[in-house]
Scaffold this active site. Structure first.
Site, PDB file in Angstrom:
ATOM      1  CD  GLU A 102      -2.839   1.397   0.323  1.00 52.13           C
ATOM      2  OE1 GLU A 102      -2.371   1.546  -0.815  1.00 52.13           O
ATOM      3  OE2 GLU A 102      -4.021   1.647   0.601  1.00 52.13           O
ATOM      4  CG  ASP A 103      -0.987   4.789  -1.435  1.00 48.88           C
ATOM      5  OD1 ASP A 103      -1.614   4.179  -0.532  1.00 48.88           O
ATOM      6  OD2 ASP A 103      -1.547   5.582  -2.209  1.00 48.88           O
ATOM      7  CE  LYS A 134      -1.126  11.706   5.509  1.00 46.05           C
ATOM      8  NZ  LYS A 134      -2.366  12.377   5.103  1.00 46.05           N
ATOM      9  CB  VAL A 156       2.272  13.349   0.985  1.00 49.34           C
ATOM     10  CG1 VAL A 156       3.041  14.036   2.091  1.00 49.34           C
ATOM     11  CG2 VAL A 156       1.640  12.055   1.487  1.00 49.34           C
TER      12      VAL A 156
HETATM   13  P1  IMP Z   1      -7.121   4.942   5.311  1.00 49.01           P
HETATM   14  O1  IMP Z   1      -8.178   3.923   5.127  1.00 49.01           O
HETATM   15  O2  IMP Z   1      -7.618   6.182   6.025  1.00 49.01           O
HETATM   16  O3  IMP Z   1      -5.852   4.428   5.962  1.00 49.01           O
HETATM   17  O4  IMP Z   1      -6.835   5.508   3.886  1.00 49.01           O
HETATM   18  C1  IMP Z   1      -5.794   5.206   3.109  1.00 49.01           C
HETATM   19  C2  IMP Z   1      -6.011   5.821   1.737  1.00 49.01           C
HETATM   20  O5  IMP Z   1      -6.300   7.243   1.844  1.00 49.01           O
HETATM   21  C3  IMP Z   1      -4.728   5.708   0.968  1.00 49.01           C
HETATM   22  O6  IMP Z   1      -4.685   4.519   0.239  1.00 49.01           O
HETATM   23  C4  IMP Z   1      -4.768   6.932   0.096  1.00 49.01           C
HETATM   24  O7  IMP Z   1      -5.463   6.640  -1.094  1.00 49.01           O
HETATM   25  C5  IMP Z   1      -5.583   7.968   0.867  1.00 49.01           C
HETATM   26  N1  IMP Z   1      -4.707   8.978   1.523  1.00 49.01           N
HETATM   27  C6  IMP Z   1      -4.467   9.105   2.840  1.00 49.01           C
HETATM   28  N2  IMP Z   1      -3.622  10.113   3.094  1.00 49.01           N
HETATM   29  C7  IMP Z   1      -3.290  10.640   1.889  1.00 49.01           C
HETATM   30  C8  IMP Z   1      -2.418  11.725   1.477  1.00 49.01           C
HETATM   31  O8  IMP Z   1      -1.741  12.421   2.262  1.00 49.01           O
HETATM   32  N3  IMP Z   1      -2.353  11.960   0.128  1.00 49.01           N
HETATM   33  C9  IMP Z   1      -3.070  11.232  -0.783  1.00 49.01           C
HETATM   34  N4  IMP Z   1      -3.870  10.210  -0.442  1.00 49.01           N
HETATM   35  C10 IMP Z   1      -3.994   9.923   0.886  1.00 49.01           C
HETATM   36 MG    MG Z   2      -6.068   7.182  -3.052  1.00 51.12          MG
END
Ligand code: IMP
Ligand code: MG
Length: 181
Positions: A102-103, A134, A156
């Site tokens: 995952e990114d 993060k 980012v």
């Molecule tokens: P989570 O389910 O909140 O952990 O979301 C993860 C997803 O949110 C990632 O796969 C990204 O697509 C998006 N995301 C979270 N933070 C960023 C950021 O700083 N820049 C761009 N996409 C983000």
């Molecule tokens: Mg995304």
């Protein structure tokens, strides 16, 4: 809207050479850990993980099958933290060692959902490799086995990460500077 027309270039947070160096280190570590695996399946989450995943897999020497999920975490009728699977993987992962790629891990809801699903389907092992963490933003616990960089709570872009699907093809991780903020 096309944000790249209105905003200066995102400020460099992690430069291209630092990214590539860290990706090589992760690839070596993963190769060591999976040296004895019978079947490794690398699973990416579209679209953000693609740029990182390509570099990582090319630097790894372990043979791996490749597959993708696509998720969405908002939309009509969704609660915060309610993750939808928009595209499922094609391969069966029963008995396989799965490396989820995952990114970025933000709240953790996306990965929590996918990790649970992979385990439910009978993977022999499931590990997570995330380029960015993060940590401050976490709402549900997600253990990261291979982490590229911990970053502050900044929005980012680049190297797969997007704003309205722009900026994914920047070769570095940058901080988006909102002109209206
Ligand atoms: P989570 O389910 O909140 O952990 O979301 C993860 C997803 O949110 C990632 O796969 C990204 O697509 C998006 N995301 C979270 N933070 C960023 C950021 O700083 N820049 C761009 N996409 C983000
Ligand atoms: Mg995304």
């Amino acid at each position: 809207m096309n944000p790249t027309k209105r905003v200066p270039k995102p400020r460099v947070l992690i430069a291209e050479d630092a990214l590539q160096k860290r990706v090589s280190e992760l690839a070596q570590e993963i190769d060591r850990d999976y040296a004895d695996t019978e079947r490794l399946v690398a699973v990416g989450v579209l679209k953000g993980s693609v740029f990182f995943m390509v570099d990582l897999l090319q630097k790894m020497t372990s043979p791996a099958q490749v597959d993708f999920f696509q998720t969405s975490s908002y939309g009509a009728g969704t609660e915060p933290g309610e993750v939808r699977i928009r595209k499922d993987i094609d391969l069966s992962i029963r008995g396989a060692d799965v490396l989820l790629i995952e990114d970025i891990v933000d709240t953790g809801y996306t990965l929590r959902t996918i990790l649970d699903l992979l385990r439910f389907r009978g993977a022999k092992s499931v590990k997570l490799c995330a380029l960015l963490d993060k940590k401050e933003r976490r709402e549900v616990e997600v253990p990261i086995d291979y982490c590229g960089f911990e970053i502050e709570d900044l929005f980012v872009v680049g190297y797969g990460l997007d704003l309205a699907d722009y900026y994914r093809n920047l070769p570095y991780i940058g901080v988006y500077q909102d002109p209206d903020a």
